[in-house]
Design a protein around this motif. Structure first.
Motif, PDB file in Angstrom:
ATOM      1  N   GLY A  73       0.960  -1.240   0.041  1.00  0.00           N
ATOM      2  CA  GLY A  73       0.015  -0.061  -0.111  1.00  0.00           C
ATOM      3  C   GLY A  73       0.826   1.135  -0.048  1.00  0.00           C
ATOM      4  N   LEU A  74       1.557   1.627  -1.113  1.00  0.00           N
ATOM      5  CA  LEU A  74       2.213   2.938  -1.257  1.00  0.00           C
ATOM      6  C   LEU A  74       1.683   3.323  -2.650  1.00  0.00           C
ATOM      7  N   GLY A  75       1.104   4.483  -2.498  1.00  0.00           N
ATOM      8  CA  GLY A  75       0.375   5.429  -3.557  1.00  0.00           C
ATOM      9  C   GLY A  75       1.806   6.195  -4.334  1.00  0.00           C
ATOM     10  N   ILE A  76       1.869   5.776  -5.555  1.00  0.00           N
ATOM     11  CA  ILE A  76       2.974   6.620  -6.347  1.00  0.00           C
ATOM     12  C   ILE A  76       2.797   7.882  -6.150  1.00  0.00           C
ATOM     13  N   TRP A  77       1.576   8.499  -6.468  1.00  0.00           N
ATOM     14  CA  TRP A  77       1.291  10.072  -6.695  1.00  0.00           C
ATOM     15  C   TRP A  77       1.774  10.798  -5.479  1.00  0.00           C
ATOM     16  N   GLY A  78       1.515  10.212  -3.955  1.00  0.00           N
ATOM     17  CA  GLY A  78       1.725  11.012  -2.738  1.00  0.00           C
ATOM     18  C   GLY A  78       3.328  10.653  -2.710  1.00  0.00           C
ATOM     19  N   ALA A  79       4.019   9.556  -3.039  1.00  0.00           N
ATOM     20  CA  ALA A  79       5.308   9.352  -3.121  1.00  0.00           C
ATOM     21  C   ALA A  79       6.094  10.289  -3.828  1.00  0.00           C
TER      22      ALA A  79
END
Length: 331
Positions: A97-103
């Motif tokens: 659960g890691l969103g690339i947009w937030g990353a």
């Protein structure tokens, strides 16, 4: 005989005593390692100082991981905050659960801090990072394979992805009455499509940077366009649960809007480069470093950038000041 489908792992972690090592986390770490290695090579080749990428990344990576997790939790709050759910699992990044947009967004803030401390160019760093970031995302998608997640519609194609019913308490597939892993079905391997797309996109950006004299900021804009174009299509293929806006997955909207932003950014970068070329100015390429006085110039062995014109070839009326980039542009 080979199976007429892509098998999925039945375990997503290994236990060493009381410690559980999740394959998702290992894939993320492998992606970070590849991105660091490639970005460092490209940075030094462009005139950057050895070790600088690591110094900047010590800010960018933690910010990126936190930003990716925040985006995931905000867009899928029902996984953590509905009755019967454990809110503390919002911090369990190792479960996926890691969103690339937030990353990318918060990682960009960390990179900006790192570049300011190193007196380096943020656009130059972003350009050097662009292909490595795509390779990192491709490796990260392998973590979704271990977790039996990110798949599309059911399919009978020979490349269909076998998906197991996973048991979070054991870190492996749930077992049926006969003791064999429970198979939910066979689906389009959208995780694999995205991994392949990112890999091809990374090589395409490397090829473009070698073939063309791309102005500063163009490579990262290409990264945004390449990634979001593929992600938009792949999101339309996915059938796993996601929150919707007007009938479309949240990430479909984000991918489409971000692609437009990347296209606008690329257009502006190219138009600016064309105006500079028409005025006889040196294109803004390569890594930049700030002098103590506050100005930013291309880093080179003699204090001049490798792309800077010799005095005899400067445009009429130019005293060389056009090759000095305003410090505000370096960030």
């Amino acid at each position: 005989m080979l199976p007429a489908y892509i098998p999925s792992p039945t375990v997503n972690a290994i236990k060493i005593g009381p410690l559980s090592i999740h394959f998702y986390a290992l894939c993320i770490l492998a992606g970070i390692g590849v991105a660091l290695w490639l970005t460092s090579r490209r940075w030094v080749q462009r005139g950057g100082r050895p070790g600088e990428v690591l110094d900047i990344s010590l800010w960018a990576i933690p910010f990126g991981i936190i930003g990716g997790r925040i985006y995931h939790v905000i867009t899928d709050p029902e996984l953590y905050f509905l009755p019967g759910k454990n809110p503390w699992n919002a911090f369990a990044i190792w479960d996926g659960g890691l969103g690339i947009w937030g990353a990318v967004a918060l990682g960009g803030l960390g990179a900006w801090i790192g570049c300011r401390r190193a007196k380096a160019s943020l656009p130059g760093f972003a350009d050097a990072l662009a292909p490595g970031l795509l390779f990192a995302q491709a490796l990260g998608r392998l973590g979704n394979w271990f977790n039996n997640e990110l798949y599309g519609d059911p399919t009978s194609a020979p490349w269909g992805l076998q998906i197991h019913q996973m048991d979070p308490s054991t870190g492996g597939a749930a077992l049926g009455p006969d003791g064999s892993p429970i198979v939910i079905g066979y689906f389009q391997p959208t995780f694999l499509y995205e991994a392949l797309w990112c890999t091809l996109g990374g090589f395409a950006i490397i090829a473009a940077s070698r073939r063309f004299r791309l102005p500063r900021g163009a490579e990262f804009s290409l990264y945004v366009m390449v990634y979001t174009a593929g992600r938009f299509v792949i999101e339309l293929m996915r059938s796993d649960y996601a929150n919707l806006i007007l009938g479309l997955r949240v990430n479909t909207w984000v991918a489409g809007l971000t692609f437009l932003g990347g296209a606008i950014g690329f257009t502006l970068v190219m138009l600016r480069a064309r105006r500079r070329a028409a005025a006889g100015e040196t294109p803004e390429t390569g890594s930049l470093h700030r002098h103590p006085a506050g100005e930013a110039v291309a880093d080179g062995h003699d204090g001049k950038g490798a792309d800077e014109e010799p005095e005899s070839t400067k445009a009429p009326g130019s005293d060389g000041s056009d090759d000095v980039v305003d410090a505000r542009d370096s960030d």
